[in-house]
Design a protein around this motif. Structure first.
Motif, PDB file in Angstrom:
ATOM      1  N   HIS A 105       0.826  -1.204   0.000  1.00 22.22           N
ATOM      2  CA  HIS A 105       0.000   0.000   0.000  1.00 22.22           C
ATOM      3  C   HIS A 105       0.869   1.266   0.000  1.00 22.22           C
ATOM      4  CE1 HIS A 105      -4.278   1.059   0.386  1.00 22.22           C
ATOM      5  NE2 HIS A 105      -3.783   2.240   0.672  1.00 22.22           N
ATOM      6  N   ALA A 106       1.872   1.260  -0.874  1.00 26.19           N
ATOM      7  CA  ALA A 106       2.737   2.434  -0.988  1.00 26.19           C
ATOM      8  C   ALA A 106       2.586   3.079  -2.360  1.00 26.19           C
ATOM      9  CB  ALA A 106       4.185   2.036  -0.764  1.00 26.19           C
ATOM     10  N   ILE A 107       2.075   2.305  -3.332  1.00 26.64           N
ATOM     11  CA  ILE A 107       1.912   2.804  -4.695  1.00 26.64           C
ATOM     12  C   ILE A 107       0.409   2.889  -4.998  1.00 26.64           C
ATOM     13  CG2 ILE A 107       2.230   2.203  -7.152  1.00 26.64           C
ATOM     14  CD1 ILE A 107       4.868   0.811  -6.312  1.00 26.64           C
ATOM     15  N   ALA A 108      -0.011   3.991  -5.614  1.00 30.68           N
ATOM     16  CA  ALA A 108      -1.418   4.122  -6.019  1.00 30.68           C
ATOM     17  C   ALA A 108      -1.454   4.444  -7.507  1.00 30.68           C
ATOM     18  CB  ALA A 108      -2.091   5.226  -5.225  1.00 30.68           C
ATOM     19  N   VAL A 109      -2.389   3.808  -8.214  1.00 31.29           N
ATOM     20  CA  VAL A 109      -2.499   3.991  -9.667  1.00 31.29           C
ATOM     21  C   VAL A 109      -3.937   4.342 -10.029  1.00 31.29           C
ATOM     22  CG1 VAL A 109      -2.218   2.874 -11.926  1.00 31.29           C
ATOM     23  CG2 VAL A 109      -0.740   2.198 -10.026  1.00 31.29           C
ATOM     24  N   VAL A 110      -4.109   5.368 -10.879  1.00 34.69           N
ATOM     25  CA  VAL A 110      -5.400   5.595 -11.530  1.00 34.69           C
ATOM     26  C   VAL A 110      -5.200   5.328 -13.015  1.00 34.69           C
ATOM     27  CG1 VAL A 110      -6.467   7.188  -9.890  1.00 34.69           C
ATOM     28  CG2 VAL A 110      -4.895   8.095 -11.613  1.00 34.69           C
ATOM     29  N   HIS A 111      -6.230   4.788 -13.649  1.00 35.58           N
ATOM     30  CA  HIS A 111      -6.061   4.281 -15.016  1.00 35.58           C
ATOM     31  C   HIS A 111      -7.335   4.491 -15.809  1.00 35.58           C
ATOM     32  CE1 HIS A 111      -6.177   0.225 -17.433  1.00 35.58           C
ATOM     33  NE2 HIS A 111      -5.704   1.190 -18.202  1.00 35.58           N
ATOM     34  N   ASN A 112      -7.161   4.922 -17.032  1.00 34.10           N
ATOM     35  CA  ASN A 112      -8.266   4.959 -17.996  1.00 34.10           C
ATOM     36  C   ASN A 112      -7.827   4.116 -19.181  1.00 34.10           C
ATOM     37  OD1 ASN A 112     -10.325   5.713 -19.815  1.00 34.10           O
ATOM     38  ND2 ASN A 112      -9.153   7.494 -20.493  1.00 34.10           N
ATOM     39  N   GLY A 113      -8.597   3.073 -19.507  1.00 37.11           N
ATOM     40  CA  GLY A 113      -8.228   2.205 -20.624  1.00 37.11           C
ATOM     41  C   GLY A 113      -8.356   0.754 -20.224  1.00 37.11           C
ATOM     42  N   ILE A 114      -7.708  -0.104 -20.950  1.00 39.07           N
ATOM     43  CA  ILE A 114      -7.808  -1.539 -20.668  1.00 39.07           C
ATOM     44  C   ILE A 114      -6.448  -2.199 -20.839  1.00 39.07           C
ATOM     45  CG2 ILE A 114      -8.747  -3.717 -21.568  1.00 39.07           C
ATOM     46  CD1 ILE A 114     -11.205  -1.706 -22.296  1.00 39.07           C
ATOM     47  N   ILE A 115      -5.990  -2.905 -19.803  1.00 41.79           N
ATOM     48  CA  ILE A 115      -4.745  -3.669 -19.899  1.00 41.79           C
ATOM     49  C   ILE A 115      -5.127  -5.033 -20.481  1.00 41.79           C
ATOM     50  CG2 ILE A 115      -2.759  -4.603 -18.626  1.00 41.79           C
ATOM     51  CD1 ILE A 115      -3.043  -1.486 -18.622  1.00 41.79           C
ATOM     52  N   GLU A 116      -4.760  -5.258 -21.725  1.00 43.55           N
ATOM     53  CA  GLU A 116      -5.279  -6.440 -22.416  1.00 43.55           C
ATOM     54  C   GLU A 116      -4.687  -7.736 -21.888  1.00 43.55           C
ATOM     55  OE1 GLU A 116      -5.171  -5.974 -26.605  1.00 43.55           O
ATOM     56  OE2 GLU A 116      -6.368  -4.153 -26.521  1.00 43.55           O
ATOM     57  N   ASN A 117      -3.430  -7.699 -21.464  1.00 46.90           N
ATOM     58  CA  ASN A 117      -2.811  -8.954 -20.985  1.00 46.90           C
ATOM     59  C   ASN A 117      -2.817  -9.044 -19.461  1.00 46.90           C
ATOM     60  OD1 ASN A 117      -1.008  -6.832 -20.890  1.00 46.90           O
ATOM     61  ND2 ASN A 117       0.803  -8.094 -21.229  1.00 46.90           N
ATOM     62  N   TYR A 118      -3.874  -8.481 -18.830  1.00 46.71           N
ATOM     63  CA  TYR A 118      -3.874  -8.445 -17.370  1.00 46.71           C
ATOM     64  C   TYR A 118      -4.016  -9.834 -16.747  1.00 46.71           C
ATOM     65  CZ  TYR A 118      -8.957  -8.992 -16.784  1.00 46.71           C
ATOM     66  OH  TYR A 118     -10.234  -9.475 -16.766  1.00 46.71           O
ATOM     67  N   LEU A 119      -4.673 -10.764 -17.463  1.00 47.79           N
ATOM     68  CA  LEU A 119      -4.836 -12.105 -16.889  1.00 47.79           C
ATOM     69  C   LEU A 119      -3.472 -12.798 -16.818  1.00 47.79           C
ATOM     70  CD1 LEU A 119      -8.155 -13.277 -18.592  1.00 47.79           C
ATOM     71  CD2 LEU A 119      -7.809 -12.618 -16.196  1.00 47.79           C
ATOM     72  N   GLU A 120      -2.760 -12.722 -17.932  1.00 46.43           N
ATOM     73  CA  GLU A 120      -1.409 -13.291 -18.016  1.00 46.43           C
ATOM     74  C   GLU A 120      -0.480 -12.684 -16.959  1.00 46.43           C
ATOM     75  OE1 GLU A 120      -1.323 -12.840 -22.318  1.00 46.43           O
ATOM     76  OE2 GLU A 120       0.844 -12.544 -21.976  1.00 46.43           O
ATOM     77  N   LEU A 121      -0.442 -11.338 -16.939  1.00 50.15           N
ATOM     78  CA  LEU A 121       0.439 -10.649 -15.979  1.00 50.15           C
ATOM     79  C   LEU A 121       0.028 -10.979 -14.555  1.00 50.15           C
ATOM     80  CD1 LEU A 121       0.634  -7.091 -17.614  1.00 50.15           C
ATOM     81  CD2 LEU A 121       2.482  -8.764 -17.455  1.00 50.15           C
ATOM     82  N   GLY A 122      -1.292 -11.033 -14.329  1.00 51.93           N
ATOM     83  CA  GLY A 122      -1.819 -11.328 -12.994  1.00 51.93           C
ATOM     84  C   GLY A 122      -1.346 -12.702 -12.522  1.00 51.93           C
ATOM     85  N   ALA A 123      -1.391 -13.682 -13.451  1.00 50.66           N
ATOM     86  CA  ALA A 123      -0.990 -15.043 -13.072  1.00 50.66           C
ATOM     87  C   ALA A 123       0.488 -15.046 -12.672  1.00 50.66           C
ATOM     88  CB  ALA A 123      -1.244 -15.990 -14.233  1.00 50.66           C
ATOM     89  N   GLU A 124       1.314 -14.352 -13.449  1.00 48.43           N
ATOM     90  CA  GLU A 124       2.759 -14.305 -13.123  1.00 48.43           C
ATOM     91  C   GLU A 124       2.984 -13.626 -11.768  1.00 48.43           C
ATOM     92  OE1 GLU A 124       4.687 -12.295 -16.390  1.00 48.43           O
ATOM     93  OE2 GLU A 124       3.856 -13.744 -17.811  1.00 48.43           O
ATOM     94  N   LEU A 125       2.247 -12.547 -11.539  1.00 46.26           N
ATOM     95  CA  LEU A 125       2.444 -11.812 -10.278  1.00 46.26           C
ATOM     96  C   LEU A 125       1.957 -12.629  -9.082  1.00 46.26           C
ATOM     97  CD1 LEU A 125       1.391  -8.324 -11.675  1.00 46.26           C
ATOM     98  CD2 LEU A 125       3.609  -8.824 -10.605  1.00 46.26           C
ATOM     99  N   ARG A 126       0.841 -13.346  -9.271  1.00 48.11           N
ATOM    100  CA  ARG A 126       0.346 -14.199  -8.167  1.00 48.11           C
ATOM    101  C   ARG A 126       1.387 -15.257  -7.831  1.00 48.11           C
ATOM    102  NH1 ARG A 126      -4.548 -12.975 -10.678  1.00 48.11           N
ATOM    103  NH2 ARG A 126      -6.041 -12.063  -9.217  1.00 48.11           N
ATOM    104  N   GLU A 127       1.993 -15.805  -8.861  1.00 48.61           N
ATOM    105  CA  GLU A 127       3.034 -16.810  -8.618  1.00 48.61           C
ATOM    106  C   GLU A 127       4.181 -16.236  -7.798  1.00 48.61           C
ATOM    107  OE1 GLU A 127       4.862 -19.033 -11.904  1.00 48.61           O
ATOM    108  OE2 GLU A 127       2.786 -19.702 -12.247  1.00 48.61           O
TER     109      GLU A 127
END
Ligand code: G6P
Length: 611
Positions: A93-115
């Motif tokens: 909880h040190a970084i905050a992000v606001v975003h407009n748009g769509i991260i298309e490979n978020y599922l892939e990236l999410g899986a790597e980050l969860r690992e």
């Protein structure tokens, strides 16, 4: 479509951000949030609903700090909820992000980050960014954002702050708009300049692929690899009413110009990387129904009905399912034969049109599965449907619908390709080629928007501007485009306009042709191009004033026409998206030249909630 604002300076960032977000609420308002840095810590408040709900929460919370970011959301990934509201955070909880748009490979990236052990707390694609930036953070936020974005595919405008590098605000853009405002000892970011005009008129618009480190006293712009960039600083000269319209004189023109971004959003994240799959973030109907359904019925009103007419052609030719289409107000009052295994597709921008809603309810009572295409998240039609494809066009304010229409067409292409594949009606090669082309559509719309010379010239030409009546003709996929072009013109310029199948004209409408009648042919490259050229000749022989919408390179058509507006080449199923844009612009400029009220034409309403 979401709105983002960021501030670094001496004022209380919360006040500046809320002021800016109010001006961006047109971009979305299903949830909102703000994060500020205070005494080395990151504080955030988020809330579901409009900004007023966030403000009420902030009153109880007294947030303050001189660096911060805020967001007003139009849900694309994940329902409107506090957990899915922005800013999104990393693990400590040190970084905050606001975003407009769509991260298309978020599922892939999410899986790597969860690992790697990152824990996710929302359903958003944006949270992936927060964790990714944390992964690369080594004390320098600018460096970490540049590195993280190298892993990202998709469209974004982002603002990032970090309590471990508290004297900077970092922003980046690719595909979604972002402006940086430069003040005296303070700097800003925003989705559009209207949000910061109260503070500064010195701005720079980031280009795709640029990342900006913003400090109180200046800024540095790099590309993702760290090469210095020099975007030009501009001084805006806008009055307040223009400001609300993002510098455009009317909402309609602004919304026409938003279409590249809108189509990018509509398809963003919904096409897998190798294009072998259409990905629906919230699922569609039961897979076996999609594979075996014997009939599809589309119901809609107005512009959405025109989109449905294109949808019928798309689904029938790509997925080989018979499609009936009804004007929603007729649907419930006719003898309805709805066999089992029928899918009914309501199409609607507002999600509240009474006729469409009643049609949905009748179809549901008769046992049909309801798959709706809706723009307004959480609207009645969305809530009452079995499955929803959101259009992600953002708030549409101009009464004459423009960006919602092109979003509907893009979503229908995705749906038709998906159905075609599931049912074995569309070859892998053809599906892949169409999706590849669909991804090029935003850039092609931009090309049309960048070259408006002939459109402006026609709209100022008294043969068009002062006409009493106009005829719009098209065939196949572009008969609905002719209907939509005629609707746009009559809605906002009050010129009587009719649309016909170009081949049907000789059975009646040809009697209207004189040397005073503008006849607009929608004639991009198609399987019936030669036929439409013959139809042009028929009008020419009777001295009609001919304007054609044609495909770039089709120089032959010019010899038969008074004027030609060219659109980029594309295959037939996608041509209605491109061909609609010049007709929207033509109607717009004719209306302006006639002194009409473009955004609020007489007698019309944006959403008609009576039957
Ligand atoms: C009204 C608007 C049209 C719109 C139609 C259907 O008539 O003026 O622009 O196409 O309603 O609206 P919907 O929200 O259902 O798409």
């Amino acid at each position: 479509m979401c709105g983002i604002v960021g501030y670094i300076g001496e004022k209380n960032a919360v006040d500046v951000i809320l002021d800016g977000l109010h001006r961006l609420e047109y971009r979305g308002y299903d949830s909102a949030g703000v994060s500020v840095l205070r005494n080395g810590a990151l504080d955030s408040v988020r809330s579901v609903g409009k900004l007023a709900a966030l403000e009420a929460k902030l009153e109880a919370n007294s947030l303050s700090g001189s660096v911060g970011i805020g967001h007003t959301r139009w849900a694309t990934h994940g329902v409107p909820s506090e957990a899915n509201a922005h800013p999104q955070h990393d693990d400590p909880h040190a970084i905050a992000v606001v975003h407009n748009g769509i991260i298309e490979n978020y599922l892939e990236l999410g899986a790597e980050l969860r690992e790697k052990g990152f824990v996710f707390r929302s359903e958003t694609d944006t949270e992936t960014l927060a964790h990714l930036i944390r992964l690369y953070f080594e004390g320098d936020l600018f460096a970490a954002v540049k590195r993280a974005l190298q892993d990202v595919r998709g469209a974004y405008a982002i603002g990032v702050v970090c309590s471990d590098d508290p004297e900077v605000l970092v922003a980046a853009r690719s595909g979604s708009p972002l402006v940086v405002g430069l003040g005296e000892g303070e700097s800003f970011i925003a989705s559009d300049a209207t949000a910061i005009l109260n503070y500064t008129r010195e701005v720079l618009y980031l280009e795709d692929g640029q990342v900006c480190e913003i400090r109180r006293d200046g800024y540095t712009v790099h590309d993702l690899r760290g090469a210095p960039q020099r975007p030009e600083v501009q001084t805006l000269d806008w009055d307040q009413s223009q400001a609300e319209k993002g510098g455009y004189p009317h909402f309609m023109l602004k919304e026409i110009h938003e279409q590249p971004e809108v189509v990018r959003n509509t398809i963003g994240g919904r096409i897998s990387e190798d294009r072998s799959e259409v990905v629906w973030e919230d699922g569609l109907l039961d897979a076996s129904l999609l594979e075996t359904c014997e009939r599809i019925m589309i119901v809609a009103c107005g512009t959405a009905w025109h989109a449905g007419l294109v949808g019928k052609r798309l689904i029938e030719s790509l997925a080989k399912v018979p499609v009936e289409i009804d004007i929603a107000s007729e649907f419930r009052y006719r003898e309805l034969l709805i066999p089992p295994n029928t899918i009914v597709i309501p199409i609607t921008q507002s999600g509240e049109t009474a006729d469409t809603l009643q049609a949905l309810r009748v179809a549901k009572d008769r046992g049909a599965a309801i798959l709706s295409l809706v723009n307004a998240v959480g609207s009645t039609i969305a809530r009452e449907s079995d499955a929803v494809i959101y259009l992600r066009a953002g708030l549409e304010i101009g009464v004459a619908s423009t960006k919602a229409y092109t979003a509907m067409l893009a979503a229908l292409v995705l749906l038709a390709v998906d159905l075609g594949r599931r049912r074995g009606a569309l070859s892998e090669e053809d599906a892949n080629a169409l999706l590849t082309e669909l991804q090029q559509v935003p850039a092609k719309i931009q090309e049309i928007l960048d070259k408006q010379g002939t459109i402006l010239q026609c709209a100022a030409d008294d043969r068009f501007r002062d006409a009493h009546s106009a005829l719009f003709l098209g065939r196949g996929y572009n008969l609905p485009t002719a209907l939509e072009g005629a609707l746009k013109l009559k809605e906002i310029s009050y010129i009587h306009a009719e649309a016909y199948g170009a081949g049907e004209m000789k059975h009646g409408a040809i009697a209207l042709v004189t040397d005073k009648l503008p006849v607009i042919f929608v004639a991009p490259r198609s399987g019936t191009h030669e036929k439409i050229i013959s139809n042009i000749q028929e009008v020419r022989a009777r001295s009609g004033i001919i304007l054609a919408i044609a495909t770039e390179g089709d120089t032959g058509i010019a010899q038969h026409c008074d004027e030609v507006i060219y659109i980029p080449d594309c295959s037939e199923p996608l041509s209605p998206i491109l061909a609609a844009v010049p007709l929207q612009l033509l109607a717009y400029y004719i209306s302006v030249n006639r002194g009409c009220d473009v955004d609020q034409p007489r007698n019309l309403a944006k959403s008609v909630t009576v039957e």
